[in-house]
Design a protein around this motif. Sequence first.
Motif, PDB file in Angstrom:
ATOM      1  N   GLU A 217       1.035  -1.563  -0.207  1.00 43.80           N
ATOM      2  CA  GLU A 217       0.270   0.453  -0.111  1.00 43.80           C
ATOM      3  C   GLU A 217       0.602   1.308  -0.174  1.00 43.80           C
ATOM      4  O   GLU A 217       0.400   2.349  -0.533  1.00 43.80           O
ATOM      5  CB  GLU A 217      -1.051   0.536   1.155  1.00 43.80           C
ATOM      6  CG  GLU A 217      -0.150  -0.055   2.375  1.00 43.80           C
ATOM      7  CD  GLU A 217      -0.951  -0.383   3.430  1.00 43.80           C
ATOM      8  OE1 GLU A 217      -2.332  -0.350   3.468  1.00 43.80           O
ATOM      9  OE2 GLU A 217      -0.721  -0.500   4.632  1.00 43.80           O
ATOM     10  N   THR A 218       2.277   1.291   0.481  1.00 44.05           N
ATOM     11  CA  THR A 218       2.845   2.331   0.463  1.00 44.05           C
ATOM     12  C   THR A 218       3.650   2.695  -1.589  1.00 44.05           C
ATOM     13  O   THR A 218       4.452   3.772  -1.319  1.00 44.05           O
ATOM     14  CB  THR A 218       4.648   2.260   1.698  1.00 44.05           C
ATOM     15  OG1 THR A 218       4.781   1.033   0.712  1.00 44.05           O
ATOM     16  CG2 THR A 218       3.831   1.632   2.803  1.00 44.05           C
ATOM     17  N   CYS A 219       2.518   1.630  -1.945  1.00 40.46           N
ATOM     18  CA  CYS A 219       3.360   2.352  -3.302  1.00 40.46           C
ATOM     19  C   CYS A 219       1.957   3.068  -3.994  1.00 40.46           C
ATOM     20  O   CYS A 219       2.584   3.269  -5.354  1.00 40.46           O
ATOM     21  CB  CYS A 219       3.604   0.773  -4.475  1.00 40.46           C
ATOM     22  SG  CYS A 219       5.307   0.342  -3.277  1.00 40.46           S
ATOM     23  N   LEU A 220       1.207   3.068  -3.732  1.00 39.33           N
ATOM     24  CA  LEU A 220      -0.078   4.123  -4.386  1.00 39.33           C
ATOM     25  C   LEU A 220       1.109   4.888  -4.020  1.00 39.33           C
ATOM     26  O   LEU A 220       1.233   5.914  -2.844  1.00 39.33           O
ATOM     27  CB  LEU A 220      -1.062   3.456  -3.328  1.00 39.33           C
ATOM     28  CG  LEU A 220      -2.500   5.055  -3.900  1.00 39.33           C
ATOM     29  CD1 LEU A 220      -3.060   4.065  -5.136  1.00 39.33           C
ATOM     30  CD2 LEU A 220      -3.479   4.960  -2.284  1.00 39.33           C
ATOM     31  N   ILE A 221       0.176   6.198  -5.596  1.00 35.95           N
ATOM     32  CA  ILE A 221       0.861   7.571  -5.637  1.00 35.95           C
ATOM     33  C   ILE A 221      -0.691   8.047  -5.579  1.00 35.95           C
ATOM     34  O   ILE A 221      -1.583   8.240  -5.764  1.00 35.95           O
ATOM     35  CB  ILE A 221       1.390   7.343  -6.591  1.00 35.95           C
ATOM     36  CG1 ILE A 221       2.574   6.600  -6.860  1.00 35.95           C
ATOM     37  CG2 ILE A 221       1.841   9.752  -7.383  1.00 35.95           C
ATOM     38  CD1 ILE A 221       2.994   6.950  -8.387  1.00 35.95           C
ATOM     39  N   GLY A 222      -0.078   8.791  -4.371  1.00 37.62           N
ATOM     40  CA  GLY A 222      -0.921   9.973  -4.288  1.00 37.62           C
ATOM     41  C   GLY A 222      -2.508   9.585  -3.664  1.00 37.62           C
ATOM     42  O   GLY A 222      -2.180   8.373  -2.329  1.00 37.62           O
ATOM     43  N   ASN A 223      -4.262   9.847  -3.735  1.00 47.65           N
ATOM     44  CA  ASN A 223      -4.823   9.691  -3.050  1.00 47.65           C
ATOM     45  C   ASN A 223      -5.435   8.062  -4.294  1.00 47.65           C
ATOM     46  O   ASN A 223      -5.672   8.092  -5.335  1.00 47.65           O
ATOM     47  CB  ASN A 223      -6.083   9.852  -2.734  1.00 47.65           C
ATOM     48  CG  ASN A 223      -5.851  11.093  -2.354  1.00 47.65           C
ATOM     49  OD1 ASN A 223      -4.687  10.620  -0.524  1.00 47.65           O
ATOM     50  ND2 ASN A 223      -5.890  12.529  -2.288  1.00 47.65           N
TER      51      ASN A 223
END
Length: 385
Positions: A230-236
């Motif tokens: 989940e730390t690799c989600l960019i932005g929202n």
Amino acid sequence: MTIPKLEFPPFRLPPEAEALREQVRIFLEETLPKVKTEDRFASWTTPCPAFSQALGARGWIGITWPKKYGGGEKSFLERYVVTEELLGHSAPAGSHWLADRQSGPLLLRFGSEEQRQAILPRIARGECYFSIGMSEPDSGSDLASVRTRAEPVPGGFRVNGTKIWTSGAHRSHYCVALVRTSGQHGDRHKGLSQLLIDLQTPGISLRPIINLAGRHDWNEVTFTDCFVPETCLIGNEGDGWLQVTSELAYERSGPERFMQNFYVLRELVRVLGRQPSRRAAAILGRLVARLWTLRQMSVSVAGILEAGKSPAIEGALVKDLGTIYQQDLPEVARVLAESDATTEEDLADFLDIAQLSTLMSPTYTIQGGTTQVLRGIVARGLGLR
Ligand SMILES: Cc1cc2nc3c(=O)[nH]c(=O)nc-3n(C[C@H](O)[C@H](O)[C@H](O)COP(=O)(O)OP(=O)(O)OC[C@H]3O[C@@H](n4cnc5c(N)ncnc54)[C@H](O)[C@@H]3O)c2cc1C
């Protein structure tokens, strides 16, 4: 009713940008590796990590970014000059190009602090390379129809789907993938997200796609139950559409849209000799005038970007006109060289150049948005549709 209009305010690059140009030229004279003729039409897709690292060591990658992320805190106009010189010298800038132009700025704007600190300094050093995972086998112009799914699971996402035409994925560390993270009930622009995906992650396979000129630039990238933290989600989550479209003015208006085959023009000038016929001089003059007009339009867009605005319509127009120019150039130049080259030897060399450039040219009006789609954007922006 106010009629929307195109704005290309006259703009001159400031003295500090021109001063930087001199430094870049000296650096290129000293550092530029020997460039193969076939790579001269693909400067920004020809990889050379050693060259990227040398450029990074000078502080010319991520030049506009904050110093705390390895950047140079210089203006977008100084970046413009570096880009223009790299293209003018056909420099092999392909390793870092997409990370510098697109993915780094995306992380700077929307990425988490952890992502910025981990990645931006490595990009700025010329050590970390990116690819763009937008298109899919059934989604190109209609990007909102992407079907690659990132299903939320504990701690992250499980990704399944296929991206295609992913330039440079085989020599990149990361891919920024546009994926669907939730259903498309109603507005299909909702439910899209961008993921920062390490290309070494288990569950990713790459298939090379060879282009008309015999080059391996593209890939098909398949994700099979690929776990992305989940730390690799960019932005929202769900903001992917807004984020992806914000990249496009930068992607479309730069000098790479009219200087990719600049070498053809340089060589044409050489083979026509110092005293071309009046007819040859007139045809050459027209080519140079078109190039200069495009350059002025592109510099104007750079000035608008520097002022913090988003000139999406103007950027689309620069790309449309620039890529048509690039497609016309090899054929006009070939015909002119055949009648006016000063020696048979020069002509033979030039025909090889024109041929190589012609093989690359169909891509120009497709990559970064097709001509037809760009004209739709311009027409809509002018209130014509
Ligand atoms: C050299 C190169 C590099 C690329 N690199 C990447 C990359 O790194 N990452 C990535 O994600 N993608 C990349 N692409 C893919 C590129 O973005 C797509 O090819 C492009 O967006 C067009 O999509 P498509 O091929 O699916 O064609 P389609 O969208 O199927 O279009 C087919 C034809 O229909 C026309 N058309 C489609 N919609 C409309 C419309 N609404 N109005 C009028 N005409 C329309 C198009 O103009 C085109 O002529 C690259 C492409 C090229 C050529």
